[in-house]
Scaffold this motif. Sequence first.
Motif, PDB file in Angstrom:
ATOM      1  N   LEU A  31      69.983  25.827  64.393  1.00 34.98           N
ATOM      2  CA  LEU A  31      70.133  25.328  63.028  1.00 34.98           C
ATOM      3  C   LEU A  31      69.585  23.920  62.849  1.00 34.98           C
ATOM      4  O   LEU A  31      68.900  23.635  61.866  1.00 34.98           O
ATOM      5  CB  LEU A  31      71.597  25.392  62.605  1.00 34.98           C
ATOM      6  N   GLU A  32      69.851  23.024  63.781  1.00 31.01           N
ATOM      7  CA  GLU A  32      69.374  21.648  63.622  1.00 31.01           C
ATOM      8  C   GLU A  32      67.851  21.591  63.636  1.00 31.01           C
ATOM      9  O   GLU A  32      67.246  20.830  62.886  1.00 31.01           O
ATOM     10  CB  GLU A  32      69.989  20.737  64.675  1.00 31.01           C
ATOM     11  N   LEU A  33      67.206  22.403  64.467  1.00 32.16           N
ATOM     12  CA  LEU A  33      65.742  22.470  64.471  1.00 32.16           C
ATOM     13  C   LEU A  33      65.243  22.997  63.128  1.00 32.16           C
ATOM     14  O   LEU A  33      64.328  22.427  62.528  1.00 32.16           O
ATOM     15  CB  LEU A  33      65.255  23.363  65.612  1.00 32.16           C
ATOM     16  N   ALA A  34      65.855  24.056  62.642  1.00 36.44           N
ATOM     17  CA  ALA A  34      65.451  24.619  61.348  1.00 36.44           C
ATOM     18  C   ALA A  34      65.600  23.596  60.226  1.00 36.44           C
ATOM     19  O   ALA A  34      64.750  23.495  59.338  1.00 36.44           O
ATOM     20  CB  ALA A  34      66.266  25.871  61.046  1.00 36.44           C
ATOM     21  N   LEU A  35      66.678  22.817  60.260  1.00 34.02           N
ATOM     22  CA  LEU A  35      66.885  21.792  59.230  1.00 34.02           C
ATOM     23  C   LEU A  35      65.788  20.732  59.258  1.00 34.02           C
ATOM     24  O   LEU A  35      65.397  20.194  58.223  1.00 34.02           O
ATOM     25  CB  LEU A  35      68.247  21.124  59.423  1.00 34.02           C
ATOM     26  N   ARG A  36      65.283  20.429  60.450  1.00 30.27           N
ATOM     27  CA  ARG A  36      64.244  19.389  60.571  1.00 30.27           C
ATOM     28  C   ARG A  36      62.873  19.864  60.125  1.00 30.27           C
ATOM     29  O   ARG A  36      62.068  19.070  59.643  1.00 30.27           O
ATOM     30  CB  ARG A  36      64.158  18.892  62.014  1.00 30.27           C
ATOM     31  N   VAL A  37      62.567  21.154  60.303  1.00 29.87           N
ATOM     32  CA  VAL A  37      61.189  21.597  60.086  1.00 29.87           C
ATOM     33  C   VAL A  37      60.988  22.467  58.846  1.00 29.87           C
ATOM     34  O   VAL A  37      59.846  22.725  58.473  1.00 29.87           O
ATOM     35  CB  VAL A  37      60.640  22.342  61.327  1.00 29.87           C
ATOM     36  N   SER A  38      62.046  22.909  58.223  1.00 28.31           N
ATOM     37  CA  SER A  38      61.912  23.863  57.115  1.00 28.31           C
ATOM     38  C   SER A  38      61.678  23.183  55.771  1.00 28.31           C
ATOM     39  O   SER A  38      62.239  22.137  55.489  1.00 28.31           O
ATOM     40  CB  SER A  38      63.179  24.714  57.001  1.00 28.31           C
ATOM     41  N   THR A  51      71.982  32.088  49.834  1.00 25.81           N
ATOM     42  CA  THR A  51      71.516  30.925  49.094  1.00 25.81           C
ATOM     43  C   THR A  51      70.179  30.489  49.671  1.00 25.81           C
ATOM     44  O   THR A  51      70.014  30.427  50.892  1.00 25.81           O
ATOM     45  CB  THR A  51      72.516  29.759  49.214  1.00 25.81           C
ATOM     46  N   CYS A  52      69.232  30.181  48.822  1.00 22.92           N
ATOM     47  CA  CYS A  52      67.931  29.680  49.245  1.00 22.92           C
ATOM     48  C   CYS A  52      67.721  28.321  48.589  1.00 22.92           C
ATOM     49  O   CYS A  52      67.816  28.189  47.369  1.00 22.92           O
ATOM     50  CB  CYS A  52      66.819  30.635  48.831  1.00 22.92           C
ATOM     51  N   ASP A  53      67.462  27.305  49.416  1.00 27.79           N
ATOM     52  CA  ASP A  53      67.240  25.956  48.892  1.00 27.79           C
ATOM     53  C   ASP A  53      66.619  25.101  49.986  1.00 27.79           C
ATOM     54  O   ASP A  53      66.386  25.583  51.096  1.00 27.79           O
ATOM     55  CB  ASP A  53      68.557  25.342  48.414  1.00 27.79           C
ATOM     56  N   THR A  54      66.382  23.853  49.686  1.00 27.86           N
ATOM     57  CA  THR A  54      65.870  22.939  50.704  1.00 27.86           C
ATOM     58  C   THR A  54      66.996  22.615  51.688  1.00 27.86           C
ATOM     59  O   THR A  54      68.178  22.690  51.329  1.00 27.86           O
ATOM     60  CB  THR A  54      65.367  21.628  50.080  1.00 27.86           C
ATOM     61  N   PRO A  55      66.641  22.246  52.912  1.00 26.91           N
ATOM     62  CA  PRO A  55      67.687  21.849  53.862  1.00 26.91           C
ATOM     63  C   PRO A  55      68.568  20.721  53.319  1.00 26.91           C
ATOM     64  O   PRO A  55      69.794  20.765  53.461  1.00 26.91           O
ATOM     65  CB  PRO A  55      66.895  21.408  55.094  1.00 26.91           C
ATOM     66  N   ALA A  56      67.962  19.737  52.676  1.00 20.76           N
ATOM     67  CA  ALA A  56      68.734  18.609  52.145  1.00 20.76           C
ATOM     68  C   ALA A  56      69.726  19.074  51.082  1.00 20.76           C
ATOM     69  O   ALA A  56      70.884  18.656  51.078  1.00 20.76           O
ATOM     70  CB  ALA A  56      67.803  17.546  51.578  1.00 20.76           C
ATOM     71  N   ALA A  57      69.290  19.951  50.200  1.00 19.32           N
ATOM     72  CA  ALA A  57      70.181  20.435  49.139  1.00 19.32           C
ATOM     73  C   ALA A  57      71.330  21.263  49.722  1.00 19.32           C
ATOM     74  O   ALA A  57      72.477  21.127  49.281  1.00 19.32           O
ATOM     75  CB  ALA A  57      69.394  21.258  48.118  1.00 19.32           C
ATOM     76  N   LEU A  58      71.045  22.096  50.713  1.00 21.78           N
ATOM     77  CA  LEU A  58      72.106  22.885  51.346  1.00 21.78           C
ATOM     78  C   LEU A  58      73.098  21.978  52.062  1.00 21.78           C
ATOM     79  O   LEU A  58      74.306  22.214  52.024  1.00 21.78           O
ATOM     80  CB  LEU A  58      71.514  23.897  52.328  1.00 21.78           C
ATOM     81  N   ALA A  59      72.589  20.938  52.697  1.00 23.77           N
ATOM     82  CA  ALA A  59      73.467  20.000  53.411  1.00 23.77           C
ATOM     83  C   ALA A  59      74.330  19.221  52.433  1.00 23.77           C
ATOM     84  O   ALA A  59      75.553  19.131  52.595  1.00 23.77           O
ATOM     85  CB  ALA A  59      72.626  19.045  54.256  1.00 23.77           C
ATOM     86  N   GLU A  60      73.706  18.654  51.404  1.00 22.42           N
ATOM     87  CA  GLU A  60      74.429  17.825  50.440  1.00 22.42           C
ATOM     88  C   GLU A  60      75.462  18.630  49.645  1.00 22.42           C
ATOM     89  O   GLU A  60      76.491  18.090  49.245  1.00 22.42           O
ATOM     90  CB  GLU A  60      73.446  17.151  49.492  1.00 22.42           C
ATOM     91  N   SER A  61      75.191  19.903  49.428  1.00 19.64           N
ATOM     92  CA  SER A  61      76.123  20.736  48.660  1.00 19.64           C
ATOM     93  C   SER A  61      77.375  21.083  49.460  1.00 19.64           C
ATOM     94  O   SER A  61      78.348  21.577  48.892  1.00 19.64           O
ATOM     95  CB  SER A  61      75.429  22.034  48.226  1.00 19.64           C
ATOM     96  N   GLY A  62      77.335  20.867  50.777  1.00 20.33           N
ATOM     97  CA  GLY A  62      78.465  21.215  51.631  1.00 20.33           C
ATOM     98  C   GLY A  62      78.421  22.640  52.148  1.00 20.33           C
ATOM     99  O   GLY A  62      79.298  23.066  52.890  1.00 20.33           O
TER     100      GLY A  62
END
Length: 91
Positions: A31-38, A51-62
């Motif tokens: 998961l951490e690799l996917a968050l960095r490169v996706s 849910t489909c979104d950017t890694p940042a949006a998925l992270a910030e949404s909780g």
Amino acid sequence: MNVARRGELVDVLGRLAREQNLAVVMSTHELELALRVSDRMWLLEADRTLTCDTPAALAESGRIGAAFDRGRMRFGPRRMVFDLEAEDSRV
């Protein structure tokens, strides 16, 4: 595949995607690799919500924390990594 080779493979795939205007779909438990490169991610939650979104949006949404936090392991949306909480930090 070891960490270095995984990184090289993801780098090559990313470069090819940009140069050839291709979409690369990667399924991984890293998961951490996917968050960095996706650019975008699909997150399938326990209730089968997709849910489909950017890694940042998925992270910030909780959503990432809600899907993967277990015990003392917590996702930190700012750093986009999982950390182990100290035992005395949970009341």
